[in-house]
Scaffold this motif. Structure first.
Motif, short mmCIF file in Angstrom:
data_model
loop_
_atom_site.label_atom_id
_atom_site.label_comp_id
_atom_site.label_asym_id
_atom_site.label_seq_id
_atom_site.Cartn_x
_atom_site.Cartn_y
_atom_site.Cartn_z
N GLU A 1 0.81 -1.23 0.00
CA GLU A 1 0.00 0.00 0.00
C GLU A 1 0.84 1.29 0.00
N GLU A 2 1.91 1.33 0.76
CA GLU A 2 2.75 2.53 0.82
C GLU A 2 4.15 2.28 0.27
N GLY A 3 4.35 1.22 -0.50
CA GLY A 3 5.66 0.92 -1.04
C GLY A 3 6.59 0.37 0.03
N ILE A 4 7.82 0.08 -0.40
CA ILE A 4 8.84 -0.43 0.53
C ILE A 4 9.98 0.58 0.53
N ILE A 5 10.35 1.04 1.71
CA ILE A 5 11.44 2.01 1.81
C ILE A 5 12.52 1.50 2.75
N ALA A 6 13.75 1.94 2.47
CA ALA A 6 14.89 1.60 3.33
C ALA A 6 15.68 2.88 3.59
N ASN A 7 16.05 3.10 4.83
CA ASN A 7 16.88 4.25 5.17
C ASN A 7 18.33 3.90 4.86
N GLU A 8 18.88 4.63 3.87
CA GLU A 8 20.25 4.40 3.39
C GLU A 8 20.39 2.99 2.81
N THR A 9 21.43 2.27 3.20
CA THR A 9 21.66 0.92 2.68
C THR A 9 20.59 -0.02 3.24
N PRO A 10 19.88 -0.73 2.37
CA PRO A 10 18.82 -1.62 2.88
C PRO A 10 19.40 -2.73 3.75
#
Length: 143
Positions: free
Chosen positions: A115-124
């Protein structure tokens, strides 16, 4: 059957996420086609039932403006009914760029796998990569 994963990556973080999505697609028995956005064709991509788009947050939490944003503008009128996975990395902010992108795609008629995508802060990290892989598998099963 193939599932395209179109992405833009400046540092390699979003590319790592794209590769994890591809691993999930392949684990579901489908062929994953990794494409940097400059090699992708919006009209051809719109022929697929399901695909993934990846882009990191740039500037003031926006999509990369020289390649990815023009591609998304071209693709946007073609996504109604398509199953799409959105993903990307960020270095600041709180993920506003992804929420905006997800809302934009939903408003165009796309069905989002996350629903809101997949995000990673800096290096996943391992969790982000595992989530990308699981979402890639789910995407493949929907194609």
């Amino acid at each position: 059957m193939s599932v395209s994963i179109v992405y833009w990556s400046g540092t390699g973080n979003t590319e790592a996420m794209a590769r994890a999505v591809a691993k999930g697609v392949e684990s579901a028995g489908k062929n994953a086609v990794l494409l940097e956005v400059d090699a992708a064709d919006a009209a051809a991509l719109s022929e697929e039932d399901a695909f993934a788009l990846g882009c990191p947050s740039m500037g003031a939490e926006e999509l990369e403006e020289s390649e990815m944003e023009p591609f998304v503008i071209e693709l946007e009128p073609l996504v109604s009914g398509k199953k799409i996975l959105l993903f990307g990395s960020y270095g600041w902010g709180d993920g506003e760029w992804m929420r905006s992108w997800a809302e934009r795609m939903k408003a165009a008629g796309a069905v989002l796998v996350r629903e809101e995508g997949i995000i990673a802060n800096e290096t996943p990290d391992g969790n982000a990569l595992a989530e990308c892989e699981a979402a890639g598998k789910e995407l493949a099963e929907l194609s």
